[in-house]
Write an enzyme that holds these catalytic residues in place. Structure first.
Site, mmCIF file in Angstrom:
data_model
loop_
_atom_site.group_PDB
_atom_site.id
_atom_site.type_symbol
_atom_site.label_atom_id
_atom_site.label_comp_id
_atom_site.label_asym_id
_atom_site.label_seq_id
_atom_site.Cartn_x
_atom_site.Cartn_y
_atom_site.Cartn_z
ATOM 1 N N VAL A 1 22.241 2.971 2.656
ATOM 2 C CA VAL A 1 23.357 3.415 3.320
ATOM 3 C C VAL A 1 24.639 2.583 2.666
ATOM 4 O O VAL A 1 25.977 3.048 2.888
ATOM 5 C CB VAL A 1 23.543 3.161 4.955
ATOM 6 C CG1 VAL A 1 22.669 4.153 5.581
ATOM 7 C CG2 VAL A 1 23.113 2.006 5.169
ATOM 8 N N ARG B 1 15.922 1.402 0.991
ATOM 9 C CA ARG B 1 15.504 0.083 0.205
ATOM 10 C C ARG B 1 15.002 -0.821 1.108
ATOM 11 O O ARG B 1 15.595 -2.223 0.974
ATOM 12 C CB ARG B 1 17.066 -0.362 -0.435
ATOM 13 C CG ARG B 1 16.636 -1.319 -1.632
ATOM 14 C CD ARG B 1 18.081 -1.670 -2.274
ATOM 15 N NE ARG B 1 18.825 -0.659 -2.544
ATOM 16 C CZ ARG B 1 20.128 -0.712 -2.718
ATOM 17 N NH1 ARG B 1 20.716 -1.638 -1.858
ATOM 18 N NH2 ARG B 1 20.889 0.340 -3.155
ATOM 19 N N CYS C 1 0.889 -1.138 -0.100
ATOM 20 C CA CYS C 1 0.194 -0.041 -0.041
ATOM 21 C C CYS C 1 0.835 1.188 -0.164
ATOM 22 O O CYS C 1 0.302 2.243 -0.519
ATOM 23 C CB CYS C 1 -1.167 0.071 1.132
ATOM 24 S SG CYS C 1 -0.379 -0.183 2.804
#
Length: 324
Positions: free
Chosen positions: A213, A189, A154
């Site tokens: 990172v 990510r 969502c």
């Protein structure tokens, strides 16, 4: 014209404004299924952490759900180890149409396991492995006849809808290719938002630089969109120079860094770019509007609308399965 107007040409677009366009659609669908859900569909949220952002999200979900004719129950789990049993019990409850869990719970791989415990027929957040596999492979339906739609996670879906609202998607192109020619940067990510979002945008035709990172990856369907689904290329370890290079031509920058201290470097933003933040922390400072044409500071209310749309789709899919 004031100096302030000159220095801040960008427009702030609130998620509450964007979500309004879905309220009527969702409310009318809830009314349309009164014959099978006379009291409204039931969504159950599980809260097993003390994260203030999760509490706020739960409060928004309850209010938004009830405003649109849904029923909502928040179930607090004091002992995290009992959460799995509670989810399994709710999977079996025919009165419950949708289940969501406020993450993080354990903050590790155990959370990914819990995402798979939620039955796919009740997974309003679209995190079941069947939905994820379809999303990553750019498969949009669950059946060979293309009648039962797959569910998308969502928050990534909310960001896609925001980009459609902001006209970043080119409606003149065929559906599925409408981000062709666009470059996007996604600073996050996570398996819940950042990676799925990069995949969705790339599957829709964009070149996406996925930043975390450790490194930077490039998601793309290849030159001329020659592939059906995105491919991933590792561009090397993270550095400010590499981030700056990726942003130099980026039409869209999306951030989701869960840190109060993190601020995206305004000087890296291309003039006229669209900037969206989905973190509960403000990843951009006010200077973002000196470079961005459009700035969306939060996405929560659109996310809740997408969650409720997903729930209605699950009910629709269930009815279609009963009456093929």
């Amino acid at each position: 014209m004031s100096n302030d107007t000159v220095s801040k040409p960008g427009v702030t677009v609130l998620a509450s404004k964007i979500s309004k366009i879905y309220v009527e659609e969702i409310s009318s669908k809830v009314n349309a299924i009164k014959n099978i859900r006379p009291n409204g569909p039931l969504l159950v949220g599980f809260l097993a952490n003390d994260d203030p952002a999760a509490e706020m999200y739960a409060s928004w979900t309850k209010k938004t759900s009830e405003d649109m004719g849904f029923r909502y129950e928040l179930r607090r789990i004091d002992e995290k180890d009992f959460l799995e049993e509670a989810i399994i019990e709710t999977n079996r409850d025919r009165q419950v149409d949708g289940i969501m869990v406020y993450y993080p719970v354990f903050g590790n791989a155990q959370d990914q396991y819990l995402q798979q415990v939620v039955a796919k027929e009740k997974d309003v957040e679209g995190m079941n492995h069947v939905y994820y596999q379809n999303m990553y492979h750019n498969i949009r339906y669950l059946d060979s006849e293309n009648t039962i739609k797959s569910i998308l996670p969502c928050t990534p879906l909310a960001i896609v809808k925001i980009l459609e609202y902001l006209k970043v998607y080119n409606s003149l192109l065929p559906q599925g290719n409408r981000l062709y020619g666009k470059k996007c940067v996604v600073v996050n990510r996570s398996e819940i938002v950042g990676r799925p979002l990069a995949a969705l945008l790339a599957n829709d035709g964009a070149i996406v630089y996925s930043v975390d990172v450790d490194n930077v990856q490039k998601f793309t369907r290849g030159e001329g969109l020659k592939f059906k689904k995105h491919h991933v290329e590792d561009l090397g370890g993270f550095s400010a120079d590499l981030l700056k290079q990726c942003c130099s031509e980026a039409d869209v920058i999306v951030t989701g860094v869960p840190s109060e201290s993190y601020k995206f470097p305004t000087e890296f933003i291309k003039e006229g770019a669209v900037c969206i933040n989905f973190s509960s922390n403000k990843n951009f400072d006010e200077s973002v509007k000196s470079k961005a044409s459009l700035y969306v500071p939060m996405t929560g209310k659109v996310t809740i609308s997408m969650l409720l749309r997903n729930m209605l789709r699950l009910i629709e899919n269930s009815e279609k399965s009963k009456n093929p």
